[in-house]
Design an enzyme around this catalytic site. Structure first.
Site, PDB file in Angstrom:
ATOM      1  N   HIS A  56       0.782  -1.375   0.041  1.00 56.25           N
ATOM      2  CA  HIS A  56      -0.070  -0.122  -0.017  1.00 56.25           C
ATOM      3  C   HIS A  56       1.010   1.155  -0.052  1.00 56.25           C
ATOM      4  O   HIS A  56       2.017   1.194   0.224  1.00 56.25           O
ATOM      5  CB  HIS A  56      -0.876   0.177   1.098  1.00 56.25           C
ATOM      6  CG  HIS A  56      -2.121  -0.875   1.131  1.00 56.25           C
ATOM      7  ND1 HIS A  56      -3.114  -1.055   2.092  1.00 56.25           N
ATOM      8  CD2 HIS A  56      -2.376  -2.009  -0.042  1.00 56.25           C
ATOM      9  CE1 HIS A  56      -3.842  -1.885   1.664  1.00 56.25           C
ATOM     10  NE2 HIS A  56      -3.554  -2.564   0.444  1.00 56.25           N
ATOM     11  N   GLU A  58       1.255   3.933   1.953  1.00 59.30           N
ATOM     12  CA  GLU A  58       1.953   4.018   3.266  1.00 59.30           C
ATOM     13  C   GLU A  58       3.271   3.383   3.395  1.00 59.30           C
ATOM     14  O   GLU A  58       4.514   3.613   3.463  1.00 59.30           O
ATOM     15  CB  GLU A  58       1.181   3.893   4.265  1.00 59.30           C
ATOM     16  CG  GLU A  58      -0.002   4.909   4.456  1.00 59.30           C
ATOM     17  CD  GLU A  58      -1.218   4.218   3.756  1.00 59.30           C
ATOM     18  OE1 GLU A  58      -2.144   4.609   4.371  1.00 59.30           O
ATOM     19  OE2 GLU A  58      -0.925   3.534   2.743  1.00 59.30           O
ATOM     20  N   ARG A 191     -10.964   1.774 -21.895  1.00 58.91           N
ATOM     21  CA  ARG A 191     -11.252   0.527 -21.280  1.00 58.91           C
ATOM     22  C   ARG A 191     -10.310   0.111 -20.136  1.00 58.91           C
ATOM     23  O   ARG A 191     -10.593  -0.765 -19.241  1.00 58.91           O
ATOM     24  CB  ARG A 191     -10.746  -0.454 -22.401  1.00 58.91           C
ATOM     25  CG  ARG A 191     -11.877  -0.503 -23.394  1.00 58.91           C
ATOM     26  CD  ARG A 191     -11.696  -1.594 -24.818  1.00 58.91           C
ATOM     27  NE  ARG A 191     -12.975  -1.537 -25.682  1.00 58.91           N
ATOM     28  CZ  ARG A 191     -12.635  -2.303 -26.858  1.00 58.91           C
ATOM     29  NH1 ARG A 191     -11.644  -3.024 -26.769  1.00 58.91           N
ATOM     30  NH2 ARG A 191     -13.739  -2.425 -27.691  1.00 58.91           N
TER      31      ARG A 191
END
Length: 363
Positions: A56, A58, A191
């Protein structure tokens, strides 16, 4: 409480939003998130959620600091979304921030997902970390628009893409692609931003499309799910969407173990039931590509959130009309927000009043 944000605060969060964009099209069903670690007016490290299953934002910023041998004790973390406080594909981001010794966390917007929803902020406060929130909140929510919508409605945002000739005809005496190369590139960018592409079975029978991303890099992303509305299961064997490596689901109303069976609606499958089913599958951004019967069913039922209407200068001759007009889109609750050109094609962007366009360059 109105925060007194400094110019440096703004600069750090703006950079975090820029970083978040690097994950667009690669992190769904997670939203794109960016993070900056700073101290004493200096940016120490940066990170973003690059692709599903990766660190993630962080965690990536902390890893960047480690790679640079930069101390993070007492620093400020600028994050575009409230840090998670639960175990998922990765450990909680709150724990990573605590481990790094962060002294303050500045958050653009809270996470409306029930698995977070304030728990990340509370965990940080309980640990004695100062938390400020709301810096560039509108910009962050716009960036995470499909995720925010899905969390609140449990349905995907619906973008309709329609292409027609100069007379509004969609298929005539000269079949085949008739829009510009620039339009085709834009459609493939579009798309790449979507989780799923939907067409009716007539489009499959007539054109045998692949419905995948080809003309732009897909990076660490995945091909969108293909959805074919095929009420009576008329799809021929051997078509591209059934024989290539991509994933396709057939949506029908027949009693069979093939595809997905849903109730009947006006003129076909119940579209509300379909959107709820897709929401349950975690689909957040749906692109409705064709054809005219499907377009008008979505428009007439008020289920279109955005529309991109491409009009070529080509004349296809006699053929089925799109059925789309300015007044029809207005009646469906959409407003014309911009007109542009892609090559020789005229393009209109339509959106619901309360729904800002996702980003300036989208698609």
């Amino acid at each position: 409480m109105v925060e007194d944000w400094s110019d440096f605060d703004f600069a750090c969060m703006e950079r975090a939003l820029e970083l978040a964009e690097l994950g667009r099209g690669q992190v769904s069903p997670n939203p794109p998130v960016g993070c900056v670690l700073a101290n004493n007016g200096v940016i120490l490290s940066e990170g973003w959620h690059d692709h599903l299953g990766d660190l993630h934002a962080e965690q990536a910023a902390i890893a960047d600091a480690e790679a640079k041998s930069v101390a993070t004790e007492g620093c400020v973390a600028y994050v575009t979304l409230e840090p998670c406080n639960h175990f998922g594909r990765t450990p909680p981001c709150t724990q990573a921030l605590l481990w790094a010794g962060v002294g303050e966390v500045v958050i653009a917007t809270r996470d409306p997902n029930p698995t977070v929803r304030g728990q990340g902020i509370q965990a940080l406060l309980d640990a004695g970390i100062r938390v400020r929130e709301g810096l560039l909140e509108v910009e962050a929510q716009r960036q995470m628009q499909p995720f925010m919508h899905w969390c609140s409605c449990k349905r995907p945002l619906v973008t309709l893409k329609a292409a027609m000739d100069a007379n509004g005809v969609v298929d005539g005496e000269s079949p085949g692609r008739f829009t510009s190369e620039e339009s085709l590139d834009a459609v493939h960018r579009l798309r790449r931003h979507c989780d799923a592409i939907l067409v009716g079975v007539n489009t499959i029978i007539r054109d045998n499309p692949s419905l995948n991303v080809r003309r732009v890099p897909i990076g660490e992303g995945k091909q969108p799910l293909r959805i074919v509305l095929d009420r009576n299961l008329r799809i021929p064997d051997g078509v591209e969407v059934l024989t290539d490596r991509g994933e396709t689901i057939l949506v029908h109303t027949q009693l069979t173990d093939r595809g997905v069976m849903l109730p009947s609606g006006t003129g076909g499958v119940d579209l509300v039931a379909l959107l709820e089913h897709l929401g349950d599958r975690g689909i957040q951004e749906l692109l409705v590509e064709g054809g005219p019967i499907v377009w008008n069913q979505f428009i007439d039922e008020g289920l279109v959130d955005r529309a991109i209407v491409i009009q070529s200068q080509t004349l296809l001759g006699e053929g089925p009309a799109s059925g789309i007009s300015d007044s029809k889109l207005n009646d469906a609750g959409l407003n014309l927000i911009e007109q542009t050109t892609w090559g020789d094609d005229s393009v209109q962007f339509w959106s619901r009043t309360e729904l800002p366009w996702p980003m300036d360059l989208w698609p």
